[in-house]
Design a protein around this motif. Sequence first.
Motif, PDB file in Angstrom:
ATOM      1  N   TRP A  18       0.815  -1.208   0.000  1.00  0.00           N
ATOM      2  CA  TRP A  18       0.000   0.000   0.000  1.00  0.00           C
ATOM      3  C   TRP A  18       0.853   1.263   0.000  1.00  0.00           C
ATOM      4  O   TRP A  18       0.353   2.350  -0.301  1.00  0.00           O
ATOM      5  CB  TRP A  18      -0.911   0.009   1.222  1.00  0.00           C
ATOM      6  CG  TRP A  18      -1.883  -1.121   1.257  1.00  0.00           C
ATOM      7  CD1 TRP A  18      -1.755  -2.273   1.973  1.00  0.00           C
ATOM      8  CD2 TRP A  18      -3.119  -1.231   0.546  1.00  0.00           C
ATOM      9  NE1 TRP A  18      -2.841  -3.083   1.753  1.00  0.00           N
ATOM     10  CE2 TRP A  18      -3.697  -2.472   0.887  1.00  0.00           C
ATOM     11  CE3 TRP A  18      -3.799  -0.395  -0.337  1.00  0.00           C
ATOM     12  CZ2 TRP A  18      -4.920  -2.907   0.381  1.00  0.00           C
ATOM     13  CZ3 TRP A  18      -5.015  -0.826  -0.845  1.00  0.00           C
ATOM     14  CH2 TRP A  18      -5.566  -2.058  -0.499  1.00  0.00           C
ATOM     15  N   SER A  19       2.128   1.167   0.313  1.00  0.00           N
ATOM     16  CA  SER A  19       2.981   2.354   0.422  1.00  0.00           C
ATOM     17  C   SER A  19       3.619   2.764  -0.904  1.00  0.00           C
ATOM     18  O   SER A  19       4.210   3.839  -0.994  1.00  0.00           O
ATOM     19  CB  SER A  19       4.072   2.115   1.460  1.00  0.00           C
ATOM     20  OG  SER A  19       4.951   1.094   1.010  1.00  0.00           O
ATOM     21  N   ASP A  20       3.530   1.938  -1.920  1.00  0.00           N
ATOM     22  CA  ASP A  20       4.195   2.213  -3.192  1.00  0.00           C
ATOM     23  C   ASP A  20       3.286   3.025  -4.116  1.00  0.00           C
ATOM     24  O   ASP A  20       2.628   2.481  -4.993  1.00  0.00           O
ATOM     25  CB  ASP A  20       4.609   0.902  -3.860  1.00  0.00           C
ATOM     26  CG  ASP A  20       5.464   1.114  -5.095  1.00  0.00           C
ATOM     27  OD1 ASP A  20       5.767   2.285  -5.420  1.00  0.00           O
ATOM     28  OD2 ASP A  20       5.815   0.119  -5.736  1.00  0.00           O
ATOM     29  N   ASP A  21       3.270   4.335  -3.914  1.00  0.00           N
ATOM     30  CA  ASP A  21       2.418   5.203  -4.730  1.00  0.00           C
ATOM     31  C   ASP A  21       2.848   5.239  -6.192  1.00  0.00           C
ATOM     32  O   ASP A  21       2.033   5.446  -7.084  1.00  0.00           O
ATOM     33  CB  ASP A  21       2.419   6.633  -4.178  1.00  0.00           C
ATOM     34  CG  ASP A  21       1.730   6.711  -2.831  1.00  0.00           C
ATOM     35  OD1 ASP A  21       0.861   5.856  -2.548  1.00  0.00           O
ATOM     36  OD2 ASP A  21       2.058   7.632  -2.059  1.00  0.00           O
ATOM     37  N   SER A  22       4.126   5.047  -6.456  1.00  0.00           N
ATOM     38  CA  SER A  22       4.603   5.096  -7.841  1.00  0.00           C
ATOM     39  C   SER A  22       4.062   3.941  -8.676  1.00  0.00           C
ATOM     40  O   SER A  22       3.924   4.054  -9.890  1.00  0.00           O
ATOM     41  CB  SER A  22       6.128   5.104  -7.884  1.00  0.00           C
ATOM     42  OG  SER A  22       6.644   3.889  -7.376  1.00  0.00           O
ATOM     43  N   ALA A  23       3.725   2.829  -8.040  1.00  0.00           N
ATOM     44  CA  ALA A  23       3.186   1.679  -8.774  1.00  0.00           C
ATOM     45  C   ALA A  23       1.880   2.036  -9.478  1.00  0.00           C
ATOM     46  O   ALA A  23       1.578   1.484 -10.545  1.00  0.00           O
ATOM     47  CB  ALA A  23       2.973   0.500  -7.839  1.00  0.00           C
ATOM     48  N   ALA A  24       1.127   2.955  -8.906  1.00  0.00           N
ATOM     49  CA  ALA A  24      -0.126   3.374  -9.532  1.00  0.00           C
ATOM     50  C   ALA A  24       0.128   3.956 -10.918  1.00  0.00           C
ATOM     51  O   ALA A  24      -0.650   3.736 -11.846  1.00  0.00           O
ATOM     52  CB  ALA A  24      -0.833   4.405  -8.656  1.00  0.00           C
ATOM     53  N   TYR A  25       1.218   4.668 -11.078  1.00  0.00           N
ATOM     54  CA  TYR A  25       1.536   5.288 -12.365  1.00  0.00           C
ATOM     55  C   TYR A  25       2.197   4.304 -13.326  1.00  0.00           C
ATOM     56  O   TYR A  25       2.011   4.402 -14.530  1.00  0.00           O
ATOM     57  CB  TYR A  25       2.430   6.510 -12.144  1.00  0.00           C
ATOM     58  CG  TYR A  25       1.744   7.547 -11.302  1.00  0.00           C
ATOM     59  CD1 TYR A  25       0.740   8.346 -11.833  1.00  0.00           C
ATOM     60  CD2 TYR A  25       2.062   7.699  -9.958  1.00  0.00           C
ATOM     61  CE1 TYR A  25       0.081   9.283 -11.053  1.00  0.00           C
ATOM     62  CE2 TYR A  25       1.408   8.627  -9.167  1.00  0.00           C
ATOM     63  CZ  TYR A  25       0.418   9.416  -9.723  1.00  0.00           C
ATOM     64  OH  TYR A  25      -0.243  10.327  -8.946  1.00  0.00           O
ATOM     65  N   GLU A  26       2.931   3.366 -12.774  1.00  0.00           N
ATOM     66  CA  GLU A  26       3.608   2.382 -13.622  1.00  0.00           C
ATOM     67  C   GLU A  26       2.626   1.410 -14.268  1.00  0.00           C
ATOM     68  O   GLU A  26       2.929   0.805 -15.288  1.00  0.00           O
ATOM     69  CB  GLU A  26       4.626   1.596 -12.789  1.00  0.00           C
ATOM     70  CG  GLU A  26       5.776   2.448 -12.301  1.00  0.00           C
ATOM     71  CD  GLU A  26       6.637   1.720 -11.285  1.00  0.00           C
ATOM     72  OE1 GLU A  26       6.449   0.505 -11.084  1.00  0.00           O
ATOM     73  OE2 GLU A  26       7.492   2.381 -10.679  1.00  0.00           O
ATOM     74  N   HIS A  27       1.460   1.262 -13.652  1.00  0.00           N
ATOM     75  CA  HIS A  27       0.474   0.303 -14.142  1.00  0.00           C
ATOM     76  C   HIS A  27      -0.866   0.992 -14.417  1.00  0.00           C
ATOM     77  O   HIS A  27      -1.929   0.401 -14.199  1.00  0.00           O
ATOM     78  CB  HIS A  27       0.286  -0.820 -13.118  1.00  0.00           C
ATOM     79  CG  HIS A  27       1.562  -1.521 -12.778  1.00  0.00           C
ATOM     80  ND1 HIS A  27       2.134  -2.452 -13.616  1.00  0.00           N
ATOM     81  CD2 HIS A  27       2.385  -1.421 -11.712  1.00  0.00           C
ATOM     82  CE1 HIS A  27       3.242  -2.890 -13.071  1.00  0.00           C
ATOM     83  NE2 HIS A  27       3.432  -2.272 -11.918  1.00  0.00           N
ATOM     84  N   GLY A  84      -5.012   3.261   8.698  1.00  0.00           N
ATOM     85  CA  GLY A  84      -4.237   4.283   8.001  1.00  0.00           C
ATOM     86  C   GLY A  84      -4.522   4.389   6.513  1.00  0.00           C
ATOM     87  O   GLY A  84      -4.012   5.285   5.855  1.00  0.00           O
ATOM     88  N   LEU A  85      -5.324   3.481   5.971  1.00  0.00           N
ATOM     89  CA  LEU A  85      -5.627   3.579   4.543  1.00  0.00           C
ATOM     90  C   LEU A  85      -6.710   4.614   4.306  1.00  0.00           C
ATOM     91  O   LEU A  85      -7.662   4.727   5.065  1.00  0.00           O
ATOM     92  CB  LEU A  85      -6.105   2.235   3.981  1.00  0.00           C
ATOM     93  CG  LEU A  85      -5.073   1.132   3.883  1.00  0.00           C
ATOM     94  CD1 LEU A  85      -5.719  -0.099   3.244  1.00  0.00           C
ATOM     95  CD2 LEU A  85      -3.886   1.557   3.071  1.00  0.00           C
ATOM     96  N   ALA A  86      -6.554   5.357   3.256  1.00  0.00           N
ATOM     97  CA  ALA A  86      -7.565   6.319   2.855  1.00  0.00           C
ATOM     98  C   ALA A  86      -7.789   6.107   1.370  1.00  0.00           C
ATOM     99  O   ALA A  86      -6.885   5.635   0.683  1.00  0.00           O
ATOM    100  CB  ALA A  86      -7.092   7.738   3.140  1.00  0.00           C
ATOM    101  N   PRO A  87      -8.877   6.386   0.824  1.00  0.00           N
ATOM    102  CA  PRO A  87     -10.090   6.936   1.432  1.00  0.00           C
ATOM    103  C   PRO A  87     -10.941   5.857   2.105  1.00  0.00           C
ATOM    104  O   PRO A  87     -10.666   4.662   1.992  1.00  0.00           O
ATOM    105  CB  PRO A  87     -10.825   7.535   0.239  1.00  0.00           C
ATOM    106  CG  PRO A  87     -10.436   6.659  -0.911  1.00  0.00           C
ATOM    107  CD  PRO A  87      -8.998   6.246  -0.630  1.00  0.00           C
ATOM    108  N   SER A  88     -11.987   6.313   2.770  1.00  0.00           N
ATOM    109  CA  SER A  88     -12.867   5.382   3.478  1.00  0.00           C
ATOM    110  C   SER A  88     -13.538   4.407   2.516  1.00  0.00           C
ATOM    111  O   SER A  88     -13.846   3.280   2.898  1.00  0.00           O
ATOM    112  CB  SER A  88     -13.914   6.140   4.285  1.00  0.00           C
ATOM    113  OG  SER A  88     -14.752   6.887   3.429  1.00  0.00           O
ATOM    114  N   SER A  89     -13.762   4.825   1.271  1.00  0.00           N
ATOM    115  CA  SER A  89     -14.373   3.916   0.291  1.00  0.00           C
ATOM    116  C   SER A  89     -13.490   2.698   0.046  1.00  0.00           C
ATOM    117  O   SER A  89     -13.994   1.587  -0.177  1.00  0.00           O
ATOM    118  CB  SER A  89     -14.654   4.648  -1.026  1.00  0.00           C
ATOM    119  OG  SER A  89     -13.465   5.167  -1.573  1.00  0.00           O
TER     120      SER A  89
END
Length: 99
Positions: A18-27, A84-89
């Motif tokens: 969940w901490s790897d924000d860059s993965a969102a852009y790579e995929h 610690g995860l956001a958003p609530s959805s």
Amino acid sequence: MADDLPLRVLERLRAIDWSDDSAAYEHANSRALLMREYLRRAAGWARAYRAEESWPFFDITEHVAPEVRTPSDVAAELEAVLTGLAPSSLRKTCRGAVR
């Protein structure tokens, strides 16, 4: 096999980084396709159970079989994963998947 399904889903959620924000852009392309498929399926379930007001992020089990509960030990472990995860959805959707 169905009895251990909540635990198996929890284990899959636990395996996510969940901490790897860059993965969102790579995929981005595959993530967009997965989101589109999720929305399509969720819309079908929402229509089938007249839960459109809850769409897109909801726990379909509340509408299909409200008596089904996540085992308390699994629920406690899930909450630790979701802390610690956001958003609530996101948290709501994960809880529904495990349930």
